[in-house]
Design a protein around this motif. Structure first.
Motif, PDB file in Angstrom:
ATOM      1  N   ALA A 137       0.833  -1.270   0.015  1.00 33.09           N
ATOM      2  CA  ALA A 137       0.081   0.098  -0.023  1.00 33.09           C
ATOM      3  C   ALA A 137       0.850   1.107   0.195  1.00 33.09           C
ATOM      4  CB  ALA A 137      -0.951   0.029   1.472  1.00 33.09           C
ATOM      5  N   SER A 138       0.506   2.284  -0.655  1.00 32.91           N
ATOM      6  CA  SER A 138       1.025   3.519  -0.827  1.00 32.91           C
ATOM      7  C   SER A 138       1.044   4.381   0.593  1.00 32.91           C
ATOM      8  CB  SER A 138       0.604   4.202  -1.837  1.00 32.91           C
ATOM      9  OG  SER A 138      -0.735   4.767  -1.667  1.00 32.91           O
ATOM     10  N   GLU A 139       1.664   5.455   0.740  1.00 31.76           N
ATOM     11  CA  GLU A 139       2.040   6.248   1.836  1.00 31.76           C
ATOM     12  C   GLU A 139       0.396   6.655   1.976  1.00 31.76           C
ATOM     13  OE1 GLU A 139       4.619   9.418   1.471  1.00 31.76           O
ATOM     14  OE2 GLU A 139       6.423   8.110   1.132  1.00 31.76           O
ATOM     15  N   ARG A 140      -0.072   7.413   0.722  1.00 31.75           N
ATOM     16  CA  ARG A 140      -1.642   7.936   0.945  1.00 31.75           C
ATOM     17  C   ARG A 140      -2.607   6.747   1.416  1.00 31.75           C
ATOM     18  NH1 ARG A 140      -3.583  12.095  -1.629  1.00 31.75           N
ATOM     19  NH2 ARG A 140      -1.781  12.391  -3.065  1.00 31.75           N
ATOM     20  N   GLN A 141      -2.512   5.569   0.696  1.00 30.15           N
ATOM     21  CA  GLN A 141      -3.365   4.552   1.364  1.00 30.15           C
ATOM     22  C   GLN A 141      -3.342   4.083   2.768  1.00 30.15           C
ATOM     23  OE1 GLN A 141      -5.941   3.294  -1.003  1.00 30.15           O
ATOM     24  NE2 GLN A 141      -6.647   2.570   1.309  1.00 30.15           N
ATOM     25  N   LEU A 142      -1.941   4.061   3.205  1.00 32.16           N
ATOM     26  CA  LEU A 142      -1.645   3.832   4.570  1.00 32.16           C
ATOM     27  C   LEU A 142      -2.154   4.734   5.329  1.00 32.16           C
ATOM     28  CD1 LEU A 142       2.008   2.279   4.342  1.00 32.16           C
ATOM     29  CD2 LEU A 142      -0.182   0.977   4.645  1.00 32.16           C
ATOM     30  N   ALA A 143      -2.068   6.247   5.255  1.00 29.96           N
ATOM     31  CA  ALA A 143      -2.484   7.241   5.989  1.00 29.96           C
ATOM     32  C   ALA A 143      -3.866   7.140   6.090  1.00 29.96           C
ATOM     33  CB  ALA A 143      -2.021   8.637   5.430  1.00 29.96           C
ATOM     34  N   ALA A 144      -4.753   6.688   5.050  1.00 26.92           N
ATOM     35  CA  ALA A 144      -6.102   6.733   5.062  1.00 26.92           C
ATOM     36  C   ALA A 144      -6.669   5.369   5.715  1.00 26.92           C
ATOM     37  CB  ALA A 144      -6.588   6.603   3.918  1.00 26.92           C
ATOM     38  N   ASP A 145      -6.091   4.405   5.701  1.00 27.45           N
ATOM     39  CA  ASP A 145      -6.424   3.159   6.168  1.00 27.45           C
ATOM     40  C   ASP A 145      -6.227   3.137   7.895  1.00 27.45           C
ATOM     41  OD1 ASP A 145      -7.175   1.967   3.753  1.00 27.45           O
ATOM     42  OD2 ASP A 145      -5.395   0.961   3.525  1.00 27.45           O
ATOM     43  N   TRP A 146      -5.003   3.769   8.220  1.00 27.36           N
ATOM     44  CA  TRP A 146      -4.803   3.696   9.750  1.00 27.36           C
ATOM     45  C   TRP A 146      -5.186   5.146  10.466  1.00 27.36           C
ATOM     46  CZ3 TRP A 146      -2.156  -0.570  12.160  1.00 27.36           C
ATOM     47  CH2 TRP A 146      -1.948  -1.435  11.626  1.00 27.36           C
ATOM     48  N   SER A 147      -5.604   6.026   9.782  1.00 26.11           N
ATOM     49  CA  SER A 147      -5.776   7.313  10.189  1.00 26.11           C
ATOM     50  C   SER A 147      -4.605   8.005  10.810  1.00 26.11           C
ATOM     51  CB  SER A 147      -6.813   7.194  11.347  1.00 26.11           C
ATOM     52  OG  SER A 147      -8.098   6.784  10.425  1.00 26.11           O
ATOM     53  N   VAL A 148      -3.602   8.127  10.101  1.00 23.69           N
ATOM     54  CA  VAL A 148      -2.187   8.762  10.564  1.00 23.69           C
ATOM     55  C   VAL A 148      -1.718   9.808   9.432  1.00 23.69           C
ATOM     56  CG1 VAL A 148      -1.602   6.554  11.850  1.00 23.69           C
ATOM     57  CG2 VAL A 148      -0.872   7.048   9.529  1.00 23.69           C
ATOM     58  N   SER A 149      -0.967  10.439   9.660  1.00 23.14           N
ATOM     59  CA  SER A 149      -0.102  11.385   8.909  1.00 23.14           C
ATOM     60  C   SER A 149       0.450  10.796   7.768  1.00 23.14           C
ATOM     61  CB  SER A 149       0.643  12.497   9.635  1.00 23.14           C
ATOM     62  OG  SER A 149       1.686  11.795  10.039  1.00 23.14           O
ATOM     63  N   ARG A 150       0.655  11.363   6.564  1.00 20.96           N
ATOM     64  CA  ARG A 150       1.437  10.907   5.606  1.00 20.96           C
ATOM     65  C   ARG A 150       3.085  10.856   6.072  1.00 20.96           C
ATOM     66  NH1 ARG A 150       0.086  11.910   0.173  1.00 20.96           N
ATOM     67  NH2 ARG A 150       1.964  11.172  -0.381  1.00 20.96           N
ATOM     68  N   PRO A 151       3.556  11.585   6.874  1.00 20.18           N
ATOM     69  CA  PRO A 151       4.847  11.407   7.217  1.00 20.18           C
ATOM     70  C   PRO A 151       4.867  10.063   8.022  1.00 20.18           C
ATOM     71  CG  PRO A 151       4.388  13.917   7.581  1.00 20.18           C
ATOM     72  CD  PRO A 151       3.242  13.131   7.168  1.00 20.18           C
ATOM     73  N   THR A 152       3.871   9.869   8.946  1.00 17.22           N
ATOM     74  CA  THR A 152       4.006   8.573   9.779  1.00 17.22           C
ATOM     75  C   THR A 152       4.056   7.287   8.868  1.00 17.22           C
ATOM     76  OG1 THR A 152       2.952   9.745  11.481  1.00 17.22           O
ATOM     77  CG2 THR A 152       2.827   7.115  11.474  1.00 17.22           C
ATOM     78  N   ALA A 153       3.124   7.495   7.781  1.00 16.29           N
ATOM     79  CA  ALA A 153       2.667   6.219   6.992  1.00 16.29           C
ATOM     80  C   ALA A 153       4.293   6.190   6.016  1.00 16.29           C
ATOM     81  CB  ALA A 153       1.897   6.718   5.828  1.00 16.29           C
ATOM     82  N   ALA A 154       4.838   7.283   5.662  1.00 17.45           N
ATOM     83  CA  ALA A 154       6.224   6.935   4.909  1.00 17.45           C
ATOM     84  C   ALA A 154       7.228   6.452   5.876  1.00 17.45           C
ATOM     85  CB  ALA A 154       6.688   8.618   4.297  1.00 17.45           C
ATOM     86  N   ARG A 155       7.239   6.926   7.097  1.00 13.97           N
ATOM     87  CA  ARG A 155       8.185   6.333   8.020  1.00 13.97           C
ATOM     88  C   ARG A 155       7.993   4.743   8.224  1.00 13.97           C
ATOM     89  NH1 ARG A 155       9.612   8.238  14.374  1.00 13.97           N
ATOM     90  NH2 ARG A 155      11.486   7.226  14.319  1.00 13.97           N
ATOM     91  N   SER A 156       6.859   4.292   8.245  1.00  7.22           N
ATOM     92  CA  SER A 156       6.651   2.832   8.459  1.00  7.22           C
ATOM     93  C   SER A 156       7.034   2.148   6.985  1.00  7.22           C
ATOM     94  CB  SER A 156       5.034   2.504   8.518  1.00  7.22           C
ATOM     95  OG  SER A 156       4.499   2.685   7.163  1.00  7.22           O
ATOM     96  N   LEU A 157       6.994   2.668   6.016  1.00  8.36           N
ATOM     97  CA  LEU A 157       7.612   2.071   4.575  1.00  8.36           C
ATOM     98  C   LEU A 157       9.204   2.160   4.810  1.00  8.36           C
ATOM     99  CD1 LEU A 157       5.067   3.553   1.969  1.00  8.36           C
ATOM    100  CD2 LEU A 157       5.220   0.957   3.074  1.00  8.36           C
ATOM    101  N   GLU A 158       9.591   3.369   5.255  1.00  9.40           N
ATOM    102  CA  GLU A 158      11.061   3.207   5.503  1.00  9.40           C
ATOM    103  C   GLU A 158      11.782   2.268   6.439  1.00  9.40           C
ATOM    104  OE1 GLU A 158      12.011   7.484   6.688  1.00  9.40           O
ATOM    105  OE2 GLU A 158      11.501   8.161   5.089  1.00  9.40           O
ATOM    106  N   ALA A 159      10.942   1.918   7.572  1.00 12.01           N
ATOM    107  CA  ALA A 159      11.373   0.939   8.449  1.00 12.01           C
ATOM    108  C   ALA A 159      11.165  -0.669   7.844  1.00 12.01           C
ATOM    109  CB  ALA A 159      10.281   0.856   9.595  1.00 12.01           C
ATOM    110  N   LEU A 160      10.292  -0.805   6.983  1.00 18.06           N
ATOM    111  CA  LEU A 160      10.423  -2.019   6.248  1.00 18.06           C
ATOM    112  C   LEU A 160      11.592  -2.026   5.179  1.00 18.06           C
ATOM    113  CD1 LEU A 160       6.411  -2.084   5.357  1.00 18.06           C
ATOM    114  CD2 LEU A 160       7.797  -3.735   7.013  1.00 18.06           C
ATOM    115  N   SER A 161      11.696  -1.066   4.495  1.00 18.19           N
ATOM    116  CA  SER A 161      12.977  -0.953   3.810  1.00 18.19           C
ATOM    117  C   SER A 161      14.242  -1.304   4.236  1.00 18.19           C
ATOM    118  CB  SER A 161      12.950   0.424   3.078  1.00 18.19           C
ATOM    119  OG  SER A 161      13.981   0.243   2.260  1.00 18.19           O
TER     120      SER A 161
END
Length: 246
Positions: free
Chosen positions: A34-58
């Motif tokens: 899922a993209s940053e935008r989709q994660l932010a919507a699904d989890w009700s978090v900010s885009r930077p928080t969603a981006a950081r989650s993908l960075e952690a997985l990377s």
């Protein structure tokens, strides 16, 4: 979608949820995450928080970002021996298979080398707890490994200082003593010529090649819990991977 809890950073909860999907096989190598935008919507978090989650997985080596396309699951290499050791310890309380045994050759506090400091995220203090062991079976030595632990772990797990085997394995012992549970592991591996000490311990000729694995275990808070450097001699199978042909 799970609800965000306050006991863990939001980005880690999202990363761990996706990580578990990957490890279970719900998301397979090549699947788009899922993209940053989709994660932010699904989890009700900010885009930077969603981006950081993908960075952690990377950072964990589970996904890769493709420019202009998205984020995709990477192909995973599986360390058979590490997986079997942890699984056997949790199920039976014993870490080695029948016919295998380990000899602890040194244990205690040392100034850690640079690659250990980096793996454990140590700051000014270079001191870390180490345990060095040689594992044998009926044919002789099969693995040479050194485990390193951060200072806070070493201070709370006194058996790490003792040159005796820990029956349930060091990781389960550390989990029990610290209350920190291992959540996932990262591995890097390379082949190189054995050092003089490795050749002696593994009964190898001086110019033999060995497989070296760097293994980092992280806890639920994404903090390093153990770093292990394992050396495998030639002609000893240590890894396997299965994958679909379609």
């Amino acid at each position: 979608m799970p609800q965000i809890e306050e006991t863990q950073p939001k980005y880690l909860q999202i990363a761990h949820f996706i990580r578990d999907q990957i490890l279970r096989g719900d998301l397979r190598p090549g699947d788009e995450v899922a993209s940053e935008r989709q994660l932010a919507a699904d989890w009700s978090v900010s885009r930077p928080t969603a981006a950081r989650s993908l960075e952690a997985l990377s950072h964990q080596g589970l996904v890769e970002k493709r420019q202009g396309s998205g984020t995709y699951v990477r192909s995973l290499e599986v360390n058979r021996r590490a997986r079997e050791l942890y699984g056997r310890a949790r199920q039976t309380g014993k870490i080695y298979a029948p016919g295998e045994y380990a000899v602890i050759t040194s244990a205690g506090w040392l100034d850690a080398p640079d690659h250990v400091i980096e793996a454990l995220g140590l700051a000014k203090d270079r001191r870390a707890m180490h345990r060095r062991r040689i594992t044998h079976n009926q044919d002789g030595p099969i693995t040479l490994s050194t485990s390193w632990f951060p200072p806070d772990v070493g201070q709370r797990a006194p058996k790490l200082l003792e040159p005796e085997r820990i029956q349930e394995g060091t990781l389960l012992y550390v989990e029990n003593m610290t209350g920190r549970k291992g959540s996932y592991a990262e591995e890097r591996m390379c082949a190189r010529r054995a050092s003089e000490a490795e050749a002696t311990d593994l009964h190898l000729p001086s110019l033999a090649a060995v497989l070296v694995v760097h293994h980092v275990v992280r806890d639920l808070q994404d903090r390093p819990l153990e770093f292990a450097e394992a050396t495998y001699p030639p002609n000893k199978w240590a890894f396997e991977q299965g994958y679909p042909l379609t």
